[in-house]
Design an enzyme around this catalytic site. Structure first.
Site, PDB file in Angstrom:
ATOM      1  N   GLU A 242      81.081  26.831  63.001  1.00 13.30           N
ATOM      2  CA  GLU A 242      79.874  27.085  62.549  1.00 13.30           C
ATOM      3  C   GLU A 242      80.067  28.157  61.298  1.00 13.30           C
ATOM      4  OE1 GLU A 242      77.432  27.908  65.993  1.00 13.30           O
ATOM      5  OE2 GLU A 242      77.163  25.558  66.274  1.00 13.30           O
ATOM      6  N   ASP A 321      77.163  21.320  73.791  1.00 10.00           N
ATOM      7  CA  ASP A 321      76.617  22.859  73.621  1.00 10.00           C
ATOM      8  C   ASP A 321      75.534  23.091  74.525  1.00 10.00           C
ATOM      9  OD1 ASP A 321      76.037  25.300  72.368  1.00 10.00           O
ATOM     10  OD2 ASP A 321      75.220  24.591  70.669  1.00 10.00           O
ATOM     11  N   GLU A 349      68.957  28.958  76.437  1.00 14.82           N
ATOM     12  CA  GLU A 349      68.891  28.630  74.842  1.00 14.82           C
ATOM     13  C   GLU A 349      68.049  27.156  75.092  1.00 14.82           C
ATOM     14  OE1 GLU A 349      72.230  28.412  72.441  1.00 14.82           O
ATOM     15  OE2 GLU A 349      71.256  27.246  70.857  1.00 14.82           O
TER      16      GLU A 349
END
Ligand code: GCU
Length: 616
Positions: A242, A321, A349
């Site tokens: 990323e 993820d 998340e």
């Protein structure tokens, strides 16, 4: 450091008054025992005795006294274990305990501007305004909470190292030293998350891991750090992931990059924690050959055996993820010559952001049911903590931290009801609310899963924030996260006929996942592209199962709220009110998920709900 009016923090699961400052773990053990035994009204004397059992301890119980044999942090672990038994109303028994994993880690994703990446519990515990800013008293509370659960290592700063955190290893080091000093008496050691390109911020023209000047720079810097923090656990690195710099940026491979830092750490006994979250984050959605779950295995497997022995590859529990349903990452089965750490995410998340209730013990149980525990040599989790007065934003989310610490100490604890233990330790074993809270925690995961993305599909979330439904929010994006729904069906074929991802598993699992008739149904759409009229094991069509799950999930959220409401008067008023507020929000979120996901699939499939419920 600025002195401020920090909130009055809850005591987590250590309800007795916080003892004064301790100089060493042994000192902390004595102080905790004195405060705890008095609080629980336990009057058998407890004696601390030195014996070198590593981090482990031995407890000997006789009529007259209880002795804890251990050294340093082992004494503290023994003390906390004894206090836990007393708090739970168990009769203390003689025992010997050793932690299964030497590194029991928490990663904070805290930025020095005070924000927390994927943080749902307020601002950073350590930083504000681009500098260190903390309440030392609170850090002591934090340290003893972690230590009482068995955690022994923390990284303070985000894996994405944003300015000025690059300077934690040079200009800001004196303040890191101070924090290390506060945590040390509780047996907690620091990791520093470093930027792979650090040498380039310090006058070098490259961070190429094979460059002599770069090698010398890391050696010199690391030695200087260890002079100040001799017990530093090591470095954490997110490289080539990323947009972070890494060896690939300089034309080198992951082993060459990791070994550079590992060799600098080696003389001091430090560990290099190197993350495996490496994938192409600029994928073209039109490219149907590239399949993101394959990436980590494809990058790291060819290098197995090339990493130095103090490199620890940190592998997220799933291949993508931290989605709500993912299979266990194939890298956790396949690497044979490299040490591995399992990376979990306590920060919710994708699992409700500490608004929705989501208790994780069952998730971890499923991982350890499949994966022998000696496949890994350490565990790490992205923390769920922040500056909120109740630590985790949602009072009940602290159950995850407690269970996590115990898991790191010994995964056998998964056989115990950690939710029940946590509730009893936190609210008192005789608190009338305990059974309801425990039941709610156990209901929470299946409830959330039902109203969230169906059958392992993932990524139906609002982009960036990752809270709330948006079925095609990531569909035409660069992140490699596609559902590929159309009027015929949904999902990606990851069998040998498709992207081949399933072949990354050992033979037995590969066989199980390859075949849609044997693939566990909760993961059907992770591994397969299926038509809406596919008949599930219980005879329902897949689309009907999706509709049913979403209606049931939203009802489940309403039931959780109703259960909570029955606890009014049984818990402190502020706890009741805080959780009530969260649960009301959860119900709204669950209804949104239900209606948006059902409507989305109804429009594609044209299939009517057999029960005639409202789909928009
Ligand atoms: C996820 C998360 C990021 C984080 C990344 C990581 O993609 O959304 O915020 O940086 O994981 O684990 O590095």
């Amino acid at each position: 450091m600025t002195e401020k009016n920090y909130p009055k923090y809850t005591s987590a699961w250590l309800p007795y008054p916080m003892p004064g400052k301790a100089a060493s773990p042994k000192d902390a053990a004595r102080l905790e025992l004195d405060a705890g035994l008095a609080y629980y009204g336990f009057d058998t004397p407890v004696i601390l005795r030195e014996e070198d059992l590593g981090e482990g301890y031995r407890i000997e119980v006789s009529e007259e006294a209880i002795s804890i044999f251990a050294k340093e942090a082992g004494l503290l672990y023994g003390a906390f274990a004894l206090l836990r038994d007393i708090a739970l109303g168990k009769k203390p028994e003689s025992c010997v305990q050793q932690p299964v994993y030497a590194l029991r880690m928490l990663n904070h994703w805290d930025n020095m501007d005070g924000t927390v990446e994927r943080g749902y519990a307020g601002r950073s515990l350590f930083f504000e305004g681009s500098r260190f800013d903390y309440d030392p008293e609170r850090l002591r509370m934090y340290a003893r909470i972690l230590s009482s659960a068995g955690i022994n290592t923390v990284a303070l700063n985000n894996v994405n190292v944003h300015a000025p955190a690059q300077h934690l290893i040079d200009d800001l080091l004196p303040e890191v030293v101070e924090v290390a000093g506060i945590l040390r008496p509780y047996g907690i050691r620091l990791l520093i998350t470093v930027d792979f390109a650090s040498p380039t911020y310090n006058g070098l023209s490259t961070a190429d891991p094979l460059d002599e000047a770069v090698i010398a720079w890391w050696k010199q810097r690391t030695a200087a750090i260890y002079q100040q923090i001799p017990d530093l656990a090591g470095f954490v690195v997110k490289a080539d992931s990323e947009y972070r710099p890494g060896p690939i940026t300089y034309g080198r491979n992951q082993a060459e990059g990791a070994n550079l830092l590992a060799r600098a750490l080696k003389p001091f006994g430090g560990t290099l924690v190197w993350r495996c979250f490496v994938y192409n984050c600029r994928q073209d959605w039109r490219d149907q050959k590239t399949d993101r779950p394959c990436a980590a295995y494809n990058t790291f497997m060819p290098l197995d055996g090339q990493f130095d022995d103090n490199v620890l590859l940190q592998i997220k529990n799933g291949p993508v993820d931290f989605q709500v349903r993912e299979p266990v990452s194939p890298l956790l089965f396949s690497l044979k010559h490299t040490s591995r750490a399992l990376e979990l995410q306590l920060a919710q998340e994708y699992t409700g952001q500490q608004i929705d209730l989501y208790y994780m013990q069952e998730v971890w149980q499923e991982i350890f049911d499949l994966m022998p525990r000696n496949n890994i040599s350490a565990i790490c989790a992205v923390t769920n903590l922040g500056r909120d007065e109740n630590w985790a934003g949602h009072d009940l989310a602290m159950a995850n931290l407690y269970a996590y610490g115990r898991l790191c100490w010994n995964p056998d604890c998964l056989g115990e009801d950690m939710a029940d233990q946590w509730a009893k330790l936190t609210y008192g074993k005789d608190c009338p609310a305990v059974d309801t809270i425990t039941h709610m925690l156990h209901q929470s995961r299946s409830t959330y899963q039902k109203y969230n993305a169906p059958l392992g599909i993932g990524w139906m979330v609002e982009p960036h924030s990752h809270y709330g439904p948006n079925p095609e929010g990531y569909e035409y994006a660069l992140w490699g996260t596609y559902l590929r729904a159309d009027r015929n069906g949904v999902g990606i074929d990851r069998s040998s006929n498709g992207t081949g991802f399933a072949a990354q598993y050992p033979e037995e699992l590969k066989k199980l996942y390859e075949d849609p008739t044997t693939c566990p149904e909760e993961m059907l759409l992770f591994f397969h592209r299926m038509p809406y009229d596919h008949v599930m094991k219980d005879g329902r069509t897949m689309i009907q199962r999706i509709y049913d799950d979403h209606f049931e999930g939203a009802e489940g959220a309403e039931q959780l709220l109703a259960s909570w409401k029955t606890l009014e008067g049984q818990l402190p008023g502020d706890v009741f009110a805080r959780v009530l507020d969260k649960m009301e929000k959860q119900v709204i979120n669950a209804r949104n998920w239900r209606d948006i996901v059902n409507t989305y699939f109804h429009r594609y499939s044209g299939a009517e709900d057999q029960k005639g419920r409202k789909i928009y």
